[in-house]
Scaffold this active site. Sequence first.
Site, mmCIF file in Angstrom:
data_model
loop_
_atom_site.group_PDB
_atom_site.id
_atom_site.type_symbol
_atom_site.label_atom_id
_atom_site.label_comp_id
_atom_site.label_asym_id
_atom_site.label_seq_id
_atom_site.Cartn_x
_atom_site.Cartn_y
_atom_site.Cartn_z
ATOM 1 N N LYS A 13 75.962 -44.387 -22.935
ATOM 2 C CA LYS A 13 76.160 -44.075 -24.359
ATOM 3 C C LYS A 13 77.373 -43.168 -24.571
ATOM 4 O O LYS A 13 78.238 -43.444 -25.396
ATOM 5 C CB LYS A 13 74.899 -43.396 -24.944
ATOM 6 N N ARG A 88 65.737 -40.431 -31.135
ATOM 7 C CA ARG A 88 65.032 -40.661 -29.870
ATOM 8 C C ARG A 88 63.538 -40.831 -30.080
ATOM 9 O O ARG A 88 62.821 -41.058 -29.104
ATOM 10 C CB ARG A 88 65.259 -39.463 -28.942
ATOM 11 N N ARG A 127 76.840 -38.611 -11.864
ATOM 12 C CA ARG A 127 77.553 -38.214 -13.094
ATOM 13 C C ARG A 127 78.151 -36.818 -12.948
ATOM 14 O O ARG A 127 77.530 -35.905 -12.433
ATOM 15 C CB ARG A 127 76.584 -38.225 -14.279
ATOM 16 N N ARG A 160 75.397 -31.753 -14.437
ATOM 17 C CA ARG A 160 74.381 -31.227 -15.352
ATOM 18 C C ARG A 160 73.127 -30.820 -14.598
ATOM 19 O O ARG A 160 72.703 -31.520 -13.677
ATOM 20 C CB ARG A 160 74.023 -32.297 -16.388
HETATM 21 P P1 ADP Z 1 71.459 -38.436 -21.696
HETATM 22 O O1 ADP Z 1 72.953 -38.490 -21.746
HETATM 23 O O2 ADP Z 1 70.955 -38.289 -20.319
HETATM 24 O O3 ADP Z 1 70.848 -39.531 -22.499
HETATM 25 P P2 ADP Z 1 71.524 -36.303 -23.632
HETATM 26 O O4 ADP Z 1 72.754 -35.540 -23.314
HETATM 27 O O5 ADP Z 1 71.565 -37.230 -24.804
HETATM 28 O O6 ADP Z 1 71.020 -37.065 -22.346
HETATM 29 O O7 ADP Z 1 70.308 -35.292 -23.843
HETATM 30 C C1 ADP Z 1 70.016 -34.287 -22.903
HETATM 31 C C2 ADP Z 1 68.708 -33.606 -23.304
HETATM 32 O O8 ADP Z 1 68.857 -33.015 -24.607
HETATM 33 C C3 ADP Z 1 67.504 -34.530 -23.433
HETATM 34 O O9 ADP Z 1 66.859 -34.725 -22.195
HETATM 35 C C4 ADP Z 1 66.636 -33.759 -24.425
HETATM 36 O O10 ADP Z 1 65.973 -32.676 -23.804
HETATM 37 C C5 ADP Z 1 67.669 -33.165 -25.374
HETATM 38 N N1 ADP Z 1 67.951 -34.077 -26.509
HETATM 39 C C6 ADP Z 1 69.120 -34.705 -26.777
HETATM 40 N N2 ADP Z 1 69.017 -35.457 -27.883
HETATM 41 C C7 ADP Z 1 67.745 -35.307 -28.329
HETATM 42 C C8 ADP Z 1 67.006 -35.851 -29.424
HETATM 43 N N3 ADP Z 1 67.563 -36.717 -30.285
HETATM 44 N N4 ADP Z 1 65.711 -35.472 -29.558
HETATM 45 C C9 ADP Z 1 65.140 -34.604 -28.711
HETATM 46 N N5 ADP Z 1 65.777 -34.070 -27.655
HETATM 47 C C10 ADP Z 1 67.061 -34.409 -27.461
HETATM 48 P P1 ADP Z 2 74.466 -41.651 -21.234
HETATM 49 O O1 ADP Z 2 75.313 -40.935 -22.241
HETATM 50 O O2 ADP Z 2 73.851 -42.910 -21.789
HETATM 51 O O3 ADP Z 2 73.452 -40.778 -20.585
HETATM 52 P P2 ADP Z 2 76.909 -41.718 -19.624
HETATM 53 O O4 ADP Z 2 77.911 -42.358 -20.538
HETATM 54 O O5 ADP Z 2 77.001 -40.251 -19.428
HETATM 55 O O6 ADP Z 2 75.417 -42.155 -20.067
HETATM 56 O O7 ADP Z 2 77.008 -42.473 -18.220
HETATM 57 C C1 ADP Z 2 76.235 -42.039 -17.109
HETATM 58 C C2 ADP Z 2 77.087 -42.098 -15.847
HETATM 59 O O8 ADP Z 2 77.340 -43.463 -15.517
HETATM 60 C C3 ADP Z 2 78.455 -41.440 -15.981
HETATM 61 O O9 ADP Z 2 78.762 -40.829 -14.735
HETATM 62 C C4 ADP Z 2 79.400 -42.608 -16.272
HETATM 63 O O10 ADP Z 2 80.701 -42.368 -15.747
HETATM 64 C C5 ADP Z 2 78.726 -43.762 -15.548
HETATM 65 N N1 ADP Z 2 78.857 -45.045 -16.255
HETATM 66 C C6 ADP Z 2 78.876 -45.273 -17.593
HETATM 67 N N2 ADP Z 2 78.984 -46.594 -17.870
HETATM 68 C C7 ADP Z 2 78.999 -47.228 -16.661
HETATM 69 C C8 ADP Z 2 79.101 -48.611 -16.263
HETATM 70 N N3 ADP Z 2 79.176 -49.585 -17.171
HETATM 71 N N4 ADP Z 2 79.094 -48.866 -14.939
HETATM 72 C C9 ADP Z 2 79.003 -47.870 -14.019
HETATM 73 N N5 ADP Z 2 78.922 -46.562 -14.324
HETATM 74 C C10 ADP Z 2 78.914 -46.237 -15.639
#
Ligand code: ADP
Ligand code: ADP
Length: 215
Positions: A13, A88, A127, A160
């Site tokens: 994302k 979410r 990541r 992270r």
């Molecule tokens: P990821 O990239 O792994 O999807 P995020 O960076 O979006 O994770 O979120 C990290 C953490 O922040 C989540 O595990 C949750 O604890 C909190 N968080 C983020 N967005 C939301 C949301 N929309 N509702 C509740 N908690 C959230």
């Molecule tokens: P999210 O925001 O959904 O948690 P991220 O965009 O942070 O996910 O991506 C998670 C990890 O996977 C990052 O280290 C990113 O560089 C890698 N990544 C993202 N898209 C791809 C893909 N299509 N193939 C392989 N690795 C990816």
Amino acid sequence: MKLILLGPPGAGKGTQAAMLVERFGIPQISTGDMLRTAVRDQTDMGKKAKAFMDAGGLVPDEVVVGIVRERLQNADCDSGFILDGFPRTVPQADALKQSLSALGKDLDAVVSLQVDTEALVERLTGRRSCGGCGKGYHIKFDPPVQDGICDSCSAVLIQRDDDQEATIRNRMDVYHEQTAPLEDYYRQDNLLRSVDGMADIAAVQDQILRTLQAD
Ligand code: ADP
Ligand code: ADP
Ligand code: ZN
């Protein structure tokens, strides 16, 4: 363009949102980034959110709903926005509907990234992000030119706290229980666009752009 990027932790994302920001010149609204900033700055909200985030659980709806409602009122959202990591839960999606209708706005699409669980774990454990500018990397799939150093600003890359295997498993469970039902929610609204998130980063971007043009 008013978009939601939906998908489990590690689906891509944030990566795809950053590319769409460049392409369309609209802001990325990442609740995760906003919450991490609040935790770092030790604001009242950050203090409330920290324990939930460390455990891989969700921060209470009223907290995130409030920050998104405020953020959407900002003038930079007038020509569109990309919601990354919000909503979410179903109550968050309901609250978003209310906020948007109060602003006289409608969503254009909800892009749902489909990625296998095994691939998600590998993506999350590898990541890294820049401690300076926030740019995202992956040690194998999207490495920086120089190990551990940001290509854009030369700051050190960090991992992270919640990208540890035990916490990751909890975040996956939370996703399946609380967030996955949003696929049906937005399918019913005829907004859902499923995209194969297993392809490489550029190919996923192409697919997203194609599905948006098909609207
Ligand atoms: P990821 O990239 O792994 O999807 P995020 O960076 O979006 O994770 O979120 C990290 C953490 O922040 C989540 O595990 C949750 O604890 C909190 N968080 C983020 N967005 C939301 C949301 N929309 N509702 C509740 N908690 C959230
Ligand atoms: P999210 O925001 O959904 O948690 P991220 O965009 O942070 O996910 O991506 C998670 C990890 O996977 C990052 O280290 C990113 O560089 C890698 N990544 C993202 N898209 C791809 C893909 N299509 N193939 C392989 N690795 C990816
Ligand atoms: Zn940087």
